[in-house]
Design a protein around this motif. Structure first.
Motif, PDB file in Angstrom:
ATOM      1  N   LEU A  50       0.837  -1.204   0.000  1.00 30.08           N
ATOM      2  CA  LEU A  50       0.000   0.000   0.000  1.00 30.08           C
ATOM      3  C   LEU A  50       0.868   1.250   0.000  1.00 30.08           C
ATOM      4  O   LEU A  50       0.627   2.190  -0.777  1.00 30.08           O
ATOM      5  N   LEU A  51       1.894   1.254   0.832  1.00 32.47           N
ATOM      6  CA  LEU A  51       2.807   2.394   0.875  1.00 32.47           C
ATOM      7  C   LEU A  51       3.613   2.489  -0.414  1.00 32.47           C
ATOM      8  O   LEU A  51       3.830   3.573  -0.947  1.00 32.47           O
ATOM      9  N   LYS A  52       4.023   1.340  -0.961  1.00 29.42           N
ATOM     10  CA  LYS A  52       4.769   1.344  -2.228  1.00 29.42           C
ATOM     11  C   LYS A  52       3.935   1.939  -3.358  1.00 29.42           C
ATOM     12  O   LYS A  52       4.423   2.754  -4.134  1.00 29.42           O
ATOM     13  N   ILE A  53       2.671   1.535  -3.440  1.00 30.01           N
ATOM     14  CA  ILE A  53       1.782   2.080  -4.478  1.00 30.01           C
ATOM     15  C   ILE A  53       1.719   3.599  -4.389  1.00 30.01           C
ATOM     16  O   ILE A  53       1.790   4.299  -5.396  1.00 30.01           O
ATOM     17  N   PHE A  54       1.594   4.110  -3.177  1.00 31.98           N
ATOM     18  CA  PHE A  54       1.505   5.563  -2.977  1.00 31.98           C
ATOM     19  C   PHE A  54       2.835   6.240  -3.329  1.00 31.98           C
ATOM     20  O   PHE A  54       2.861   7.204  -4.099  1.00 31.98           O
ATOM     21  N   LEU A  55       3.941   5.745  -2.784  1.00 35.97           N
ATOM     22  CA  LEU A  55       5.229   6.394  -3.014  1.00 35.97           C
ATOM     23  C   LEU A  55       5.671   6.301  -4.470  1.00 35.97           C
ATOM     24  O   LEU A  55       6.388   7.187  -4.957  1.00 35.97           O
ATOM     25  N   ASP A  56       5.248   5.256  -5.178  1.00 27.83           N
ATOM     26  CA  ASP A  56       5.600   5.121  -6.597  1.00 27.83           C
ATOM     27  C   ASP A  56       5.009   6.237  -7.458  1.00 27.83           C
ATOM     28  O   ASP A  56       5.422   6.407  -8.613  1.00 27.83           O
ATOM     29  N   GLN A  57       4.079   6.986  -6.928  1.00 31.38           N
ATOM     30  CA  GLN A  57       3.473   8.085  -7.690  1.00 31.38           C
ATOM     31  C   GLN A  57       4.367   9.322  -7.725  1.00 31.38           C
ATOM     32  O   GLN A  57       4.115  10.249  -8.497  1.00 31.38           O
ATOM     33  N   PHE A  58       5.399   9.346  -6.897  1.00 34.14           N
ATOM     34  CA  PHE A  58       6.322  10.485  -6.868  1.00 34.14           C
ATOM     35  C   PHE A  58       7.499  10.214  -7.791  1.00 34.14           C
ATOM     36  O   PHE A  58       7.994   9.085  -7.870  1.00 34.14           O
ATOM     37  N   GLY A  59       7.938  11.252  -8.469  1.00 39.59           N
ATOM     38  CA  GLY A  59       9.089  11.136  -9.345  1.00 39.59           C
ATOM     39  C   GLY A  59      10.402  11.280  -8.582  1.00 39.59           C
ATOM     40  O   GLY A  59      10.423  11.686  -7.418  1.00 39.59           O
TER      41      GLY A  59
END
Length: 184
Positions: free
Chosen positions: A97-106
């Motif tokens: 869940l945290l990975k999905i969110f953080l993957d949205q940042f460049g």
């Protein structure tokens, strides 16, 4: 204010536990409060972002829809002066869940943000592994992580306030926005 640490403003707690209201959140909030108390400035508000409340994830055949988050959690994370990111360890790492969110940042999109990785696990090895992996991704995103991550055993969460206070006593000075940018 001279001679003391600079006040920490715009504190955001990002909780990657798939269950809202978790003990992981309690620990993260205790860390944020302890750091605010030691910042030398006025106690500020802490914005808590629980990914479980607005990120939709489905393991079934249908799509998952997260709730509309207001304010925009991406804007909140990008604009935080201090970002406490907390996760339980799942299979020795931070949550998907945290990975999905953080993957949205460049790459380097969190430049200027001071981050504190916090991980909770049933074993010390898993807590350390998750905290270290979380630190690495935050650095990759450009956040400054000048203090060691906080890795806590689940069995110690009843002492979250004491653990957070002890960690903050040891590391609050290194989290000052006025400290050197060299420690990534």
């Amino acid at each position: 204010m001279t001679g003391g640490p600079s006040p920490i403003l715009d504190v955001v707690v990002l909780v990657g536990n798939p269950r809202a209201g978790s003990r992981t959140r309690g620990l993260a909030e205790a860390v944020a409060r302890a750091l605010l108390e030691r910042s030398g400035g006025p106690g500020g508000a802490v914005q808590v972002l629980e990914l479980a409340e607005f990120v939709g994830v489905s393991f079934g055949p249908g799509p998952a829809y997260g709730a509309k988050a207001d304010p925009d959690p991406f804007v909140s994370v990008r604009s935080a002066r201090l970002l406490v990111v907390a996760t339980p360890a799942y299979k020795g790492s931070y949550t998907g869940l945290l990975k999905i969110f953080l993957d949205q940042f460049g790459h380097r999109e969190l430049a200027g943000v001071i981050a504190v990785p916090v991980a909770v696990a049933t074993s010390a090895a898993h807590a350390d592994a998750a905290a270290s992996a979380l630190r690495e991704v935050l650095v990759e995103l450009g956040a400054r992580v000048p203090a060691p991550p906080l890795a806590v055993l689940e069995s110690r969460l009843a002492d979250a306030g004491e653990i957070a206070a002890r960690w903050a006593n040891q590391h609050a000075a290194s989290l000052s926005p006025s400290e050197q940018e060299g420690d990534h």
